[in-house]
Design an enzyme around this catalytic site. Sequence first.
Site, PDB file in Angstrom:
ATOM      1  NE  ARG A  50      -1.079  -2.661   2.347  1.00 20.45           N
ATOM      2  CZ  ARG A  50      -0.423  -3.901   2.459  1.00 20.45           C
ATOM      3  NH1 ARG A  50       0.319  -5.148   1.564  1.00 20.45           N
ATOM      4  NH2 ARG A  50       0.470  -3.858   3.366  1.00 20.45           N
ATOM      5  CB  CYS A  85      -3.478  -3.298   6.033  1.00 19.98           C
ATOM      6  SG  CYS A  85      -2.223  -1.877   5.876  1.00 19.98           S
ATOM      7  CB  THR A  87      -1.220   2.463   4.375  1.00 17.72           C
ATOM      8  OG1 THR A  87       0.084   2.205   6.149  1.00 17.72           O
ATOM      9  CG2 THR A  87      -0.509   2.885   3.164  1.00 17.72           C
ATOM     10  CB  THR A 127       3.490   2.798   6.354  1.00 18.01           C
ATOM     11  OG1 THR A 127       2.207   3.722   5.834  1.00 18.01           O
ATOM     12  CG2 THR A 127       3.112   2.091   7.410  1.00 18.01           C
ATOM     13  CE  LYS A 167       4.948  -4.141   6.096  1.00 17.25           C
ATOM     14  NZ  LYS A 167       3.415  -5.484   6.048  1.00 17.25           N
ATOM     15  CB  CYS A 196       1.543   0.930  11.039  1.00 15.60           C
ATOM     16  SG  CYS A 196       2.132  -0.849  10.167  1.00 15.60           S
TER      17      CYS A 196
END
Length: 237
Positions: A50, A85, A87, A127, A167, A196
Amino acid sequence: MKKQTLGIIGGVGPLATMFIGEMIVRRTKATKDQEHLHTIIDNDTNIPDRTAFILDSTKENPVPVIVADAKKLASVGANLIAIPCNTAHTFYDEIVEGSPVPVLHMIRETAKRASDLGAERVGILATTGTLTSRMYQDALEEFGITPVVPDDVMKEKVMSIIYDYVKAGKDVSWEDWQPIEEAMLALNCDRIVLGCTELSIVNRDLKLSDKYIDSLIVLAERAILACGYEIVDEQSY
């Protein structure tokens, strides 16, 4: 209220998806299996990044994949969609337009939680894509809250925690996190949003203080209530 079936569009990221599933179970007031939510999780790791698309529109657009996932979940019985999520909520209007069922708005719910807690000056850890979209800034301002964004050095530090650590499957230590917290407190934030869902994993592992508002836990609790169930302790944020 008729009980609803929750569909979760996951894979954004995969670990956060598993964590919200666990949080929904743990936060639901239930004494046996049959008192929990019927939840359908699609851990779709094929959804394009994203942030990459927000910062460079020539990258692959995640919206068609997210909308396809919403339709898929609805086709197998989901009455309500949650997307763990932050984003992805940059594209909320497009997702809602394509979804056959309602979609919870994680960012607005988190801003409301900050308001309910009496926050006046809220730091946003997220983010670069989420910060660029101004979704959190605008949502907080709608509740009369002053949003506080970290400086460029801390933005890069947060992005590294998200991408290079969580991640990538690496643990985040307190030594990794401490400079971020100290920087936000130095900006006189009375609350700090973990905007996030990868940062929710950091919260889980480091057991951060109650100055933090964890957007993933907010989403989990709102999903429970919206589906017609009760949460274990509505005042425990």
